[in-house]
Design a protein around this motif. Structure first.
Motif, PDB file in Angstrom:
ATOM      1  N   GLY A  38       0.780  -1.227   0.000  1.00 20.76           N
ATOM      2  CA  GLY A  38       0.000   0.000   0.000  1.00 20.76           C
ATOM      3  C   GLY A  38       0.813   1.278   0.000  1.00 20.76           C
ATOM      4  N   ILE A  39       2.118   1.173  -0.302  1.00 18.97           N
ATOM      5  CA  ILE A  39       2.979   2.343  -0.146  1.00 18.97           C
ATOM      6  C   ILE A  39       2.674   3.439  -1.162  1.00 18.97           C
ATOM      7  N   VAL A  40       2.308   3.095  -2.390  1.00 21.98           N
ATOM      8  CA  VAL A  40       2.070   4.144  -3.393  1.00 21.98           C
ATOM      9  C   VAL A  40       0.929   5.057  -2.946  1.00 21.98           C
ATOM     10  N   SER A  41      -0.146   4.472  -2.452  1.00 24.00           N
ATOM     11  CA  SER A  41      -1.276   5.273  -1.976  1.00 24.00           C
ATOM     12  C   SER A  41      -0.869   6.154  -0.804  1.00 24.00           C
ATOM     13  N   LYS A  42      -0.088   5.593   0.110  1.00 26.11           N
ATOM     14  CA  LYS A  42       0.348   6.366   1.272  1.00 26.11           C
ATOM     15  C   LYS A  42       1.256   7.513   0.849  1.00 26.11           C
ATOM     16  N   GLN A  43       2.161   7.248  -0.088  1.00 24.16           N
ATOM     17  CA  GLN A  43       3.058   8.298  -0.563  1.00 24.16           C
ATOM     18  C   GLN A  43       2.288   9.390  -1.291  1.00 24.16           C
ATOM     19  N   GLN A  44       1.293   9.007  -2.090  1.00 27.40           N
ATOM     20  CA  GLN A  44       0.508  10.013  -2.789  1.00 27.40           C
ATOM     21  C   GLN A  44      -0.164  10.970  -1.812  1.00 27.40           C
ATOM     22  N   THR A  45      -0.702  10.429  -0.740  1.00 24.28           N
ATOM     23  CA  THR A  45      -1.373  11.263   0.253  1.00 24.28           C
ATOM     24  C   THR A  45      -0.380  12.141   1.010  1.00 24.28           C
ATOM     25  N   SER A  46       0.706  11.543   1.468  1.00 20.15           N
ATOM     26  CA  SER A  46       1.653  12.278   2.312  1.00 20.15           C
ATOM     27  C   SER A  46       2.457  13.305   1.531  1.00 20.15           C
ATOM     28  N   LEU A  47       2.901  12.948   0.343  1.00 20.39           N
ATOM     29  CA  LEU A  47       3.708  13.869  -0.446  1.00 20.39           C
ATOM     30  C   LEU A  47       2.910  15.084  -0.901  1.00 20.39           C
ATOM     31  N   ALA A  48       1.589  14.969  -0.947  1.00 19.11           N
ATOM     32  CA  ALA A  48       0.746  16.079  -1.373  1.00 19.11           C
ATOM     33  C   ALA A  48       0.470  17.080  -0.256  1.00 19.11           C
ATOM     34  N   SER A  49       0.980  16.801   0.940  1.00 23.67           N
ATOM     35  CA  SER A  49       0.680  17.639   2.097  1.00 23.67           C
ATOM     36  C   SER A  49       1.925  18.351   2.599  1.00 23.67           C
ATOM     37  N   GLU A  50       1.843  19.681   2.746  1.00 21.49           N
ATOM     38  CA  GLU A  50       2.977  20.435   3.264  1.00 21.49           C
ATOM     39  C   GLU A  50       3.280  20.094   4.716  1.00 21.49           C
ATOM     40  N   SER A  51       2.286  19.673   5.468  1.00 21.14           N
ATOM     41  CA  SER A  51       2.500  19.383   6.883  1.00 21.14           C
ATOM     42  C   SER A  51       2.860  17.927   7.143  1.00 21.14           C
ATOM     43  N   GLU A  52       2.503  17.019   6.236  1.00 23.21           N
ATOM     44  CA  GLU A  52       2.720  15.597   6.483  1.00 23.21           C
ATOM     45  C   GLU A  52       3.842  14.988   5.646  1.00 23.21           C
ATOM     46  N   SER A  53       4.305  15.679   4.638  1.00 21.56           N
ATOM     47  CA  SER A  53       5.303  15.110   3.736  1.00 21.56           C
ATOM     48  C   SER A  53       6.622  14.854   4.443  1.00 21.56           C
ATOM     49  N   PRO A  54       7.241  13.683   4.200  1.00 23.09           N
ATOM     50  CA  PRO A  54       8.623  13.493   4.647  1.00 23.09           C
ATOM     51  C   PRO A  54       9.531  14.393   3.810  1.00 23.09           C
ATOM     52  N   ASP A  55      10.772  14.543   4.244  1.00 19.08           N
ATOM     53  CA  ASP A  55      11.727  15.341   3.477  1.00 19.08           C
ATOM     54  C   ASP A  55      12.378  14.513   2.374  1.00 19.08           C
ATOM     55  N   LEU A  56      12.804  13.308   2.715  1.00 12.56           N
ATOM     56  CA  LEU A  56      13.401  12.389   1.754  1.00 12.56           C
ATOM     57  C   LEU A  56      12.579  11.118   1.720  1.00 12.56           C
ATOM     58  N   VAL A  57      12.415  10.554   0.535  1.00 10.83           N
ATOM     59  CA  VAL A  57      11.561   9.376   0.426  1.00 10.83           C
ATOM     60  C   VAL A  57      12.164   8.375  -0.548  1.00 10.83           C
ATOM     61  N   GLU A  58      12.209   7.121  -0.126  1.00 13.70           N
ATOM     62  CA  GLU A  58      12.628   6.013  -0.987  1.00 13.70           C
ATOM     63  C   GLU A  58      11.428   5.535  -1.791  1.00 13.70           C
ATOM     64  N   THR A  59      11.647   5.298  -3.081  1.00 12.19           N
ATOM     65  CA  THR A  59      10.623   4.683  -3.917  1.00 12.19           C
ATOM     66  C   THR A  59      11.236   3.533  -4.693  1.00 12.19           C
ATOM     67  N   GLY A  60      10.484   2.456  -4.856  1.00 14.83           N
ATOM     68  CA  GLY A  60      10.947   1.375  -5.712  1.00 14.83           C
ATOM     69  C   GLY A  60      11.144   1.898  -7.122  1.00 14.83           C
ATOM     70  N   ASN A  61      12.141   1.374  -7.827  1.00 10.74           N
ATOM     71  CA  ASN A  61      12.456   1.982  -9.125  1.00 10.74           C
ATOM     72  C   ASN A  61      11.352   1.788 -10.167  1.00 10.74           C
ATOM     73  N   THR A  62      10.441   0.851  -9.951  1.00 13.35           N
ATOM     74  CA  THR A  62       9.312   0.732 -10.874  1.00 13.35           C
ATOM     75  C   THR A  62       8.191   1.709 -10.541  1.00 13.35           C
ATOM     76  N   GLN A  63       8.273   2.331  -9.344  1.00 15.40           N
ATOM     77  CA  GLN A  63       7.221   3.241  -8.885  1.00 15.40           C
ATOM     78  C   GLN A  63       7.627   4.704  -8.967  1.00 15.40           C
ATOM     79  N   SER A  64       8.909   4.975  -9.172  1.00 16.49           N
ATOM     80  CA  SER A  64       9.399   6.351  -9.087  1.00 16.49           C
ATOM     81  C   SER A  64       8.695   7.286 -10.058  1.00 16.49           C
ATOM     82  N   SER A  65       8.426   6.796 -11.278  1.00 12.54           N
ATOM     83  CA  SER A  65       7.844   7.683 -12.283  1.00 12.54           C
ATOM     84  C   SER A  65       6.425   8.123 -11.933  1.00 12.54           C
ATOM     85  N   VAL A  66       5.751   7.406 -11.026  1.00 12.92           N
ATOM     86  CA  VAL A  66       4.438   7.851 -10.562  1.00 12.92           C
ATOM     87  C   VAL A  66       4.554   9.255  -9.969  1.00 12.92           C
TER      88      VAL A  66
END
Length: 434
Positions: free
Chosen positions: A88-116
């Motif tokens: 479920g990481i893609v959904s979680k990243q989509q939600t968190s990265l879209a938020s100025e208050s919840e986004s991490p600073d650095l994030v690992e993504t699988g190389n097949t998912q990075s282009s999302v």
């Protein structure tokens, strides 16, 4: 049905990332607003850089090095690693990265998912520190996959080179030589399974499961097969190409005659080395870090050997799937200047070599000789001959379930030609969706 983003849906995420208004998380105090990237890190104090690493990626020793070194080099500030599950990481990243208050600073993504995420403005460009992180010493196939519209948004954290671990004592007992081609590999796997030199109940030649899609991908690629290629602006499926059909026929034969685990569960697949350690299989297709999980007694008794996956041509290493991860700076990072300091530590010699100790090929190939154990001697050659799945946000979001479903169809005895035609058309529909 797997989630397949439309371009409109992806662009809407970009807009969300720009406004920080996703899911009611737009209300930010002054402390939660991100700092400008051009701030001198020495002028920042009392801040914490949040890093999202995925489960199973980075060792405790490497995490401790990052956190302690960052604190020592950036007085008054801290760095905290937060481990995320893959499910479920893609959904979680989509939600968190879209938020100025919840986004991490650095994030690992699988190389097949990075282009999302690289395709929609979820990450900040890293071209300005490309040389600091290793420049041309970085794994270039991953660097290429991390670019979008000419800008670099993701850099290679590590590669999971896939090769073969096998019980050489069982091969010797059954008079089976090390295979030099893919056809010989399939024959050897089936033969050692039939021989069962240790007379182990339910023994099979190798572990190969439809849900272990990257291992199956490696056997597809090694035989010259592929999922799709881009011609101009259009993706064309390649599953029905003769090289893919030949590879899929071979894979199906291994599913049928070379393994008892073709329909193994996803949960069990995550620890598949247990079957090797329990003497239930003689061959694994795996990343280098699995070597450290193989029973030390088997290594001590010199019962294990490693080799690259062969190709159709004797003496040539087969192309295999280069699993692994990228790391990126979130567009909504609270402290981008400090986050770049953390990136410099991650791509420094100590952290990179600690990843090599765990069997990963470091993102900076300058430290590639640090990969531990016998697998380290072949990992560089494997990565040099690796290939990636289609670099597309549509593929990144939909691939996992789609690929597993296809390989499950093959494992269950589905007709190779008709299955390839069916899923090939689905590939084109997914990748070419506007």
């Amino acid at each position: 049905m797997p989630f397949t983003p439309t371009r409109r849906g992806l662009l809407s995420m970009s807009a969300i990332a720009a406004t920080g208004s996703a899911l009611g998380l737009s209300a930010c105090s002054g402390d939660s607003k991100k700092r400008a990237e051009n701030v001198d890190p020495a002028d920042i104090t009392g801040e914490n850089v949040r890093v999202w690493f995925m489960e199973g990626s980075i060792s405790d020793a490497a995490i401790e090095h990052l956190e302690t070194t960052f604190a020592a080099e950036n007085e008054g500030n801290t760095c905290t690693v937060e481990i995320q599950p893959w499910d479920g990481i893609v959904s979680k990243q989509q939600t968190s990265l879209a938020s100025e208050s919840e986004s991490p600073d650095l994030v690992e993504t699988g190389n097949t998912q990075s282009s999302v995420f690289t395709s929609v403005g979820a990450f900040a460009a890293l071209d300005d520190i490309y040389e600091d992180l290793g420049g041309d010493d970085l794994i270039q196939s991953f660097v290429d996959a991390g670019r979008w519209d000419g800008e670099l948004f993701a850099v290679p954290l590590y590669a999971g080179a896939r090769g073969v671990f096998y019980r050489k004592d069982l091969f010797e007992a059954a008079n089976i030589p090390e295979p030099k081609t893919l056809d010989e590999f399939a024959e050897a796997v089936i033969a050692v399974g039939n021989a069962n030199p240790e007379d182990v109940p339910d023994f099979s030649g190798m572990y190969l499961a439809a849900v272990d899609s990257h291992a199956v991908d490696s056997l597809l690629f090694a035989g010259g097969g592929s999922w799709a290629v881009k011609d101009g602006g259009t993706w064309n499926e390649m599953l029905t190409d003769p090289a893919s059909i030949d590879s899929l026929d071979r894979i199906q034969r291994i599913f049928e005659d070379g393994t008892n685990y073709e329909l193994d569960s996803q949960a069990s697949q995550k620890a598949f080395e247990k079957y090797f350690n329990e003497h239930k299989v003689g061959v694994l297709v795996a990343t280098g870090n699995i070597g450290a999980k193989i029973d030390p007694v088997l290594w001590e008794e010199d019962k294990v050997a490693v080799m690259p996956i062969p190709s159709n041509v004797e003496g040539e290493v087969g192309e295999t799937f280069a699993g692994g991860s990228n790391i990126s700076l979130a567009a909504n990072a609270k402290n981008p200047a400090l986050a770049k300091q953390a990136l410099r530590i991650i791509f420094g010699e100590k952290f990179q070599k600690l990843m090599g100790d765990d069997g990963w090929v470091p993102g900076n190939t300058k430290y590639g000789d640090s990969v531990s154990g016998p697998f380290g001697k072949i990992s560089g050659k494997i990565v040099e001959n690796s290939k990636l799945t289609p670099n597309s946000p549509q593929w990144g979001a939909a691939a996992d379930s789609f690929v597993r479903n296809f390989y499950t169809t093959i494992a269950q005895g589905g007709d190779v030609n008709s299955s390839a035609a069916d899923y090939g058309q689905k590939i084109e529909d997914i990748l070419n969706e506007e």
